[in-house]
Design a protein around this motif. Structure first.
Motif, PDB file in Angstrom:
ATOM      1  N   GLN A  31     -27.386 -33.752 -12.138  1.00  0.00           N
ATOM      2  CA  GLN A  31     -25.933 -33.635 -11.990  1.00  0.00           C
ATOM      3  C   GLN A  31     -25.567 -32.614 -10.928  1.00  0.00           C
ATOM      4  O   GLN A  31     -24.598 -32.798 -10.197  1.00  0.00           O
ATOM      5  CB  GLN A  31     -25.301 -33.278 -13.330  1.00  0.00           C
ATOM      6  CG  GLN A  31     -25.333 -34.428 -14.317  1.00  0.00           C
ATOM      7  CD  GLN A  31     -24.845 -34.032 -15.694  1.00  0.00           C
ATOM      8  OE1 GLN A  31     -24.695 -32.853 -15.999  1.00  0.00           O
ATOM      9  NE2 GLN A  31     -24.617 -35.025 -16.548  1.00  0.00           N
ATOM     10  N   ARG A  33     -27.220 -32.036  -8.189  1.00  0.00           N
ATOM     11  CA  ARG A  33     -27.424 -32.660  -6.879  1.00  0.00           C
ATOM     12  C   ARG A  33     -26.311 -33.637  -6.544  1.00  0.00           C
ATOM     13  O   ARG A  33     -26.037 -33.905  -5.380  1.00  0.00           O
ATOM     14  CB  ARG A  33     -28.750 -33.416  -6.843  1.00  0.00           C
ATOM     15  CG  ARG A  33     -29.948 -32.515  -6.726  1.00  0.00           C
ATOM     16  CD  ARG A  33     -31.177 -33.295  -6.395  1.00  0.00           C
ATOM     17  NE  ARG A  33     -31.406 -34.350  -7.383  1.00  0.00           N
ATOM     18  CZ  ARG A  33     -32.518 -35.030  -7.515  1.00  0.00           C
ATOM     19  NH1 ARG A  33     -33.527 -34.785  -6.715  1.00  0.00           N
ATOM     20  NH2 ARG A  33     -32.648 -35.954  -8.427  1.00  0.00           N
ATOM     21  N   GLU A  34     -25.665 -34.210  -7.570  1.00  0.00           N
ATOM     22  CA  GLU A  34     -24.657 -35.250  -7.350  1.00  0.00           C
ATOM     23  C   GLU A  34     -23.247 -34.697  -7.211  1.00  0.00           C
ATOM     24  O   GLU A  34     -22.321 -35.452  -6.914  1.00  0.00           O
ATOM     25  CB  GLU A  34     -24.699 -36.238  -8.523  1.00  0.00           C
ATOM     26  CG  GLU A  34     -26.034 -36.962  -8.630  1.00  0.00           C
ATOM     27  CD  GLU A  34     -26.234 -37.627  -9.980  1.00  0.00           C
ATOM     28  OE1 GLU A  34     -25.311 -37.561 -10.818  1.00  0.00           O
ATOM     29  OE2 GLU A  34     -27.300 -38.192 -10.188  1.00  0.00           O
ATOM     30  N   LYS A  37     -20.400 -35.770  -4.408  1.00  0.00           N
ATOM     31  CA  LYS A  37     -20.801 -37.010  -3.749  1.00  0.00           C
ATOM     32  C   LYS A  37     -20.083 -38.189  -4.384  1.00  0.00           C
ATOM     33  O   LYS A  37     -19.606 -38.120  -5.499  1.00  0.00           O
ATOM     34  CB  LYS A  37     -22.314 -37.200  -3.844  1.00  0.00           C
ATOM     35  CG  LYS A  37     -23.065 -36.118  -3.087  1.00  0.00           C
ATOM     36  CD  LYS A  37     -24.506 -36.414  -2.973  1.00  0.00           C
ATOM     37  CE  LYS A  37     -25.200 -35.324  -2.161  1.00  0.00           C
ATOM     38  NZ  LYS A  37     -26.622 -35.523  -2.107  1.00  0.00           N
ATOM     39  N   VAL A  39     -20.195 -42.070  -5.778  1.00  0.00           N
ATOM     40  CA  VAL A  39     -21.143 -43.022  -6.343  1.00  0.00           C
ATOM     41  C   VAL A  39     -20.811 -44.406  -5.805  1.00  0.00           C
ATOM     42  O   VAL A  39     -19.686 -44.876  -5.925  1.00  0.00           O
ATOM     43  CB  VAL A  39     -21.061 -43.026  -7.887  1.00  0.00           C
ATOM     44  CG1 VAL A  39     -22.113 -43.956  -8.463  1.00  0.00           C
ATOM     45  CG2 VAL A  39     -21.234 -41.632  -8.432  1.00  0.00           C
ATOM     46  N   PHE A  53     -25.784 -42.139  -4.271  1.00  0.00           N
ATOM     47  CA  PHE A  53     -24.865 -41.010  -4.260  1.00  0.00           C
ATOM     48  C   PHE A  53     -24.751 -40.567  -2.806  1.00  0.00           C
ATOM     49  O   PHE A  53     -25.711 -40.055  -2.233  1.00  0.00           O
ATOM     50  CB  PHE A  53     -25.387 -39.873  -5.135  1.00  0.00           C
ATOM     51  CG  PHE A  53     -25.450 -40.250  -6.589  1.00  0.00           C
ATOM     52  CD1 PHE A  53     -24.361 -40.047  -7.411  1.00  0.00           C
ATOM     53  CD2 PHE A  53     -26.585 -40.824  -7.126  1.00  0.00           C
ATOM     54  CE1 PHE A  53     -24.407 -40.405  -8.748  1.00  0.00           C
ATOM     55  CE2 PHE A  53     -26.640 -41.188  -8.461  1.00  0.00           C
ATOM     56  CZ  PHE A  53     -25.541 -40.980  -9.266  1.00  0.00           C
TER      57      PHE A  53
END
Length: 70
Positions: A31, A33-34, A37, A39, A53
């Motif tokens: 989470q 890293r995302e 970003k 989706v 992502f």
């Protein structure tokens, strides 16, 4: 007949083993890293969903490749 000498094989140094992460720690790392970003998804002919992502400034490029934002 030529006599070829084999070169000695050099061993790589062993890497230290990392402590295994719990499932909660793995989820938190994913989470993190995302964050920030977008989706994007793409469904192929067999119904498989590919998830990416992507950075917000690259959304138009991925849409051109056939991905869509949900």
């Amino acid at each position: 007949m030529p006599n070829f000498a084999k070169r000695p094989r050099v061993r790589k140094p062993a890497e230290p083993l990392a402590q295994p992460l719990s499932s909660a720690e793995q989820r938190e790392a994913l989470q993190a890293r995302e964050v920030g970003k977008t989706v994007m998804y793409q469904i192929d002919a067999w119904g498989h969903v590919e998830t990416r992502f992507v950075r917000s400034q690259n959304v138009a490029t991925w849409e051109a490749k056939g991905f869509f934002v949900r």
